[in-house]
Design a protein around this motif. Structure first.
Motif, PDB file in Angstrom:
ATOM      1  N   TYR A   1      -9.300  15.764  22.625  1.00  0.00           N
ATOM      2  CA  TYR A   1      -8.639  16.987  23.091  1.00  0.00           C
ATOM      3  C   TYR A   1      -7.707  16.685  24.267  1.00  0.00           C
ATOM      4  O   TYR A   1      -6.541  17.085  24.276  1.00  0.00           O
ATOM      5  N   LEU A   2      -8.193  15.924  25.246  1.00  0.00           N
ATOM      6  CA  LEU A   2      -7.377  15.617  26.437  1.00  0.00           C
ATOM      7  C   LEU A   2      -6.107  14.876  26.034  1.00  0.00           C
ATOM      8  O   LEU A   2      -5.009  15.165  26.498  1.00  0.00           O
ATOM      9  N   SER A   3      -6.272  13.937  25.114  1.00  0.00           N
ATOM     10  CA  SER A   3      -5.119  13.136  24.691  1.00  0.00           C
ATOM     11  C   SER A   3      -4.144  13.992  23.878  1.00  0.00           C
ATOM     12  O   SER A   3      -2.949  14.036  24.162  1.00  0.00           O
ATOM     13  N   ASN A   4      -4.666  14.738  22.897  1.00  0.00           N
ATOM     14  CA  ASN A   4      -3.797  15.565  22.025  1.00  0.00           C
ATOM     15  C   ASN A   4      -3.057  16.641  22.813  1.00  0.00           C
ATOM     16  O   ASN A   4      -1.966  17.065  22.448  1.00  0.00           O
ATOM     17  N   ASN A   5      -3.659  17.097  23.924  1.00  0.00           N
ATOM     18  CA  ASN A   5      -3.026  18.167  24.709  1.00  0.00           C
ATOM     19  C   ASN A   5      -2.278  17.624  25.922  1.00  0.00           C
ATOM     20  O   ASN A   5      -1.972  18.381  26.852  1.00  0.00           O
ATOM     21  N   LYS A   6      -2.034  16.311  25.911  1.00  0.00           N
ATOM     22  CA  LYS A   6      -1.180  15.674  26.929  1.00  0.00           C
ATOM     23  C   LYS A   6      -1.688  15.874  28.362  1.00  0.00           C
ATOM     24  O   LYS A   6      -0.925  16.121  29.301  1.00  0.00           O
ATOM     25  N   TRP A   7      -3.009  15.844  28.527  1.00  0.00           N
ATOM     26  CA  TRP A   7      -3.558  15.955  29.881  1.00  0.00           C
ATOM     27  C   TRP A   7      -3.525  14.622  30.617  1.00  0.00           C
ATOM     28  O   TRP A   7      -3.621  14.576  31.830  1.00  0.00           O
ATOM     29  N   LEU A   8      -3.424  13.536  29.856  1.00  0.00           N
ATOM     30  CA  LEU A   8      -3.664  12.220  30.457  1.00  0.00           C
ATOM     31  C   LEU A   8      -2.406  11.661  31.128  1.00  0.00           C
ATOM     32  O   LEU A   8      -1.848  10.650  30.731  1.00  0.00           O
ATOM     33  N   THR A   9      -1.951  12.396  32.168  1.00  0.00           N
ATOM     34  CA  THR A   9      -0.846  11.881  32.988  1.00  0.00           C
ATOM     35  C   THR A   9      -1.183  12.247  34.443  1.00  0.00           C
ATOM     36  O   THR A   9      -1.808  13.284  34.691  1.00  0.00           O
ATOM     37  N   PRO A  10      -0.721  11.428  35.407  1.00  0.00           N
ATOM     38  CA  PRO A  10      -1.073  11.700  36.810  1.00  0.00           C
ATOM     39  C   PRO A  10      -0.468  13.005  37.328  1.00  0.00           C
ATOM     40  O   PRO A  10      -0.882  13.517  38.359  1.00  0.00           O
ATOM     41  N   LYS A  11       0.497  13.554  36.598  1.00  0.00           N
ATOM     42  CA  LYS A  11       1.170  14.767  37.090  1.00  0.00           C
ATOM     43  C   LYS A  11       0.486  16.059  36.617  1.00  0.00           C
ATOM     44  O   LYS A  11       0.778  17.145  37.094  1.00  0.00           O
ATOM     45  N   SER A  12      -0.434  15.942  35.657  1.00  0.00           N
ATOM     46  CA  SER A  12      -0.956  17.183  35.056  1.00  0.00           C
ATOM     47  C   SER A  12      -2.041  17.798  35.941  1.00  0.00           C
ATOM     48  O   SER A  12      -2.701  17.106  36.722  1.00  0.00           O
ATOM     49  N   THR A  13      -2.198  19.103  35.796  1.00  0.00           N
ATOM     50  CA  THR A  13      -3.195  19.880  36.552  1.00  0.00           C
ATOM     51  C   THR A  13      -4.103  20.568  35.549  1.00  0.00           C
ATOM     52  O   THR A  13      -3.619  21.307  34.688  1.00  0.00           O
ATOM     53  N   TRP A  14      -5.398  20.258  35.616  1.00  0.00           N
ATOM     54  CA  TRP A  14      -6.307  20.794  34.591  1.00  0.00           C
ATOM     55  C   TRP A  14      -7.706  21.010  35.129  1.00  0.00           C
ATOM     56  O   TRP A  14      -8.033  20.590  36.241  1.00  0.00           O
ATOM     57  N   LEU A  15      -8.499  21.719  34.333  1.00  0.00           N
ATOM     58  CA  LEU A  15      -9.873  22.048  34.712  1.00  0.00           C
ATOM     59  C   LEU A  15     -10.800  21.837  33.524  1.00  0.00           C
ATOM     60  O   LEU A  15     -10.545  22.343  32.431  1.00  0.00           O
ATOM     61  N   LEU A  16     -11.882  21.078  33.763  1.00  0.00           N
ATOM     62  CA  LEU A  16     -12.898  20.851  32.734  1.00  0.00           C
ATOM     63  C   LEU A  16     -14.102  21.745  33.003  1.00  0.00           C
ATOM     64  O   LEU A  16     -14.581  21.830  34.130  1.00  0.00           O
ATOM     65  N   ASP A  17     -14.598  22.411  31.947  1.00  0.00           N
ATOM     66  CA  ASP A  17     -15.776  23.282  32.060  1.00  0.00           C
ATOM     67  C   ASP A  17     -16.813  22.806  31.045  1.00  0.00           C
ATOM     68  O   ASP A  17     -16.585  22.876  29.853  1.00  0.00           O
ATOM     69  N   GLY A  18     -17.914  22.264  31.553  1.00  0.00           N
ATOM     70  CA  GLY A  18     -19.023  21.917  30.652  1.00  0.00           C
ATOM     71  C   GLY A  18     -19.016  20.471  30.174  1.00  0.00           C
ATOM     72  O   GLY A  18     -19.947  20.027  29.533  1.00  0.00           O
ATOM     73  N   PHE A  19     -17.983  19.733  30.487  1.00  0.00           N
ATOM     74  CA  PHE A  19     -17.901  18.305  30.176  1.00  0.00           C
ATOM     75  C   PHE A  19     -17.179  17.614  31.321  1.00  0.00           C
ATOM     76  O   PHE A  19     -16.143  18.128  31.762  1.00  0.00           O
ATOM     77  N   PRO A  20     -17.697  16.466  31.852  1.00  0.00           N
ATOM     78  CA  PRO A  20     -18.931  15.806  31.444  1.00  0.00           C
ATOM     79  C   PRO A  20     -20.171  16.532  31.956  1.00  0.00           C
ATOM     80  O   PRO A  20     -20.089  17.272  32.931  1.00  0.00           O
ATOM     81  N   ARG A  21     -21.283  16.265  31.260  1.00  0.00           N
ATOM     82  CA  ARG A  21     -22.528  16.965  31.584  1.00  0.00           C
ATOM     83  C   ARG A  21     -23.671  15.973  31.848  1.00  0.00           C
ATOM     84  O   ARG A  21     -24.755  16.340  32.216  1.00  0.00           O
TER      85      ARG A  21
END
Ligand SMILES: Nc1nc2c(ncn2[C@@H]2O[C@H](COP(=O)(O)OP(=O)(O)O)[C@@H](O)[C@H]2O)c(=O)[nH]1
Ligand SMILES: Nc1ncnc2c1ncn2[C@@H]1O[C@H](COP(=O)(O)OP(=O)(O)O)[C@@H](O)[C@H]1O
Length: 227
Positions: free
Chosen positions: A79-99
């Protein structure tokens, strides 16, 4: 609404029913630049789509057990890769993972490759006696992940999602028996996970009996660190 100057890579931790989804919804309204994902919501979509993973996951979820690490790691890292989260410029929030600490280590090894490791982990610390009642009154709209509560934030029309009018559902793991197992699982796994992030110096704890008390504290943490 506020803009964040520095990239925020956030993780919300908290017991089942502590308000992770509720806080995420409010944070996204406050900081529109944040993208978020809930591992539980992804799994519920897999289950409603009757995928192979969904069929496997529903067994674990209905018993209040965690999904095996390798399955959830694959689901979330794709999911992170497909949604282009994996760059130092992105801003995101994880809920429930990692657990679990193992999930956290594997996630870090992936994020490290893209120079985008987590920079703020917040535990929502809510009294146990408060969250059981919440669970009993929780209803969800699976396609959107929107969360309702008959006491706290009821839908405009009972049983219907406010935005789409589609039916709300009760989660099969939201009953006293399964909740007790999930809470026990949380207590076992959360200690090593918190230690892991405490050792990285990025763990904060926010306490409160209600989400209305917690949200301003959570917002202040984010503004102070990333504004
Ligand atoms: N009574 C009450 N219910 C709340 C509060 N905050 C969230 N809820 C409800 O409690 C349930 C659990 O919240 P949720 O955000 O799903 O928690 P999560 O399991 O940690 O994601 C949902 O039905 C929420 O609508 C609160 O402050 N008071
Ligand atoms: N990171 C994860 N690792 C293993 N299982 C998970 C993970 N995230 C979610 N699950 C499974 O999905 C269920 C629902 O997760 P979630 O919606 O986050 O529930 P809650 O926030 O109420 O604990 C969990 O009880 C667990 O069975």
């Amino acid at each position: 609404m506020s803009q964040l100057i520095k990239p925020a890579r956030l993780l919300l931790l908290g017991a089942p029913g502590s308000g992770k989804g509720t806080q995420t919804t409010r944070l996204l309204k406050q900081f529109p630049a944040i993208s978020s994902v809930s591992s539980g919501d992804l799994l519920r979509k897999e289950i409603s789509s009757k995928t192979q993973l969904g069929l496997l996951a529903s067994g674990y979820i209905q018993e209040g057990k965690l999904i095996p690490d390798e399955l959830i790691i694959n689901l979330l890292t794709s999911y992170l890769s497909n949604n282009k989260w994996l760059t130092p410029k992105s801003t995101w929030l994880l809920d429930g993972f990692p657990r679990t600490q193992n999930q956290a280590k594997v996630l870090d090894s992936t994020l490290d490759k893209f120079n985008s490791k987590l920079n703020l982990v917040v535990e929502l610390n809510v009294p146990e006696e408060v969250i059981l009642e919440r669970i009993e009154n929780r209803f969800v709209h699976v396609p959107s992940g929107r969360v309702y509560n008959l006491q706290y934030n009821p839908p405009k029309i009972l049983g219907k999602d406010d935005i789409t009018g589609e039916p709300l559902t009760k989660r099969p793991d939201d009953n006293i028996e399964v909740f007790a197992k999930r809470l026990q699982e949380y207590k076992v796994t959360m200690g090593p996970l918190k230690d892991y992030y405490e050792n990285q110096g990025i763990l904060k704890v926010v306490s409160g009996e209600t989400s209305d008390i917690i949200f301003p504290k959570l917002k202040e943490l984010i503004v102070n660190k990333f504004d």
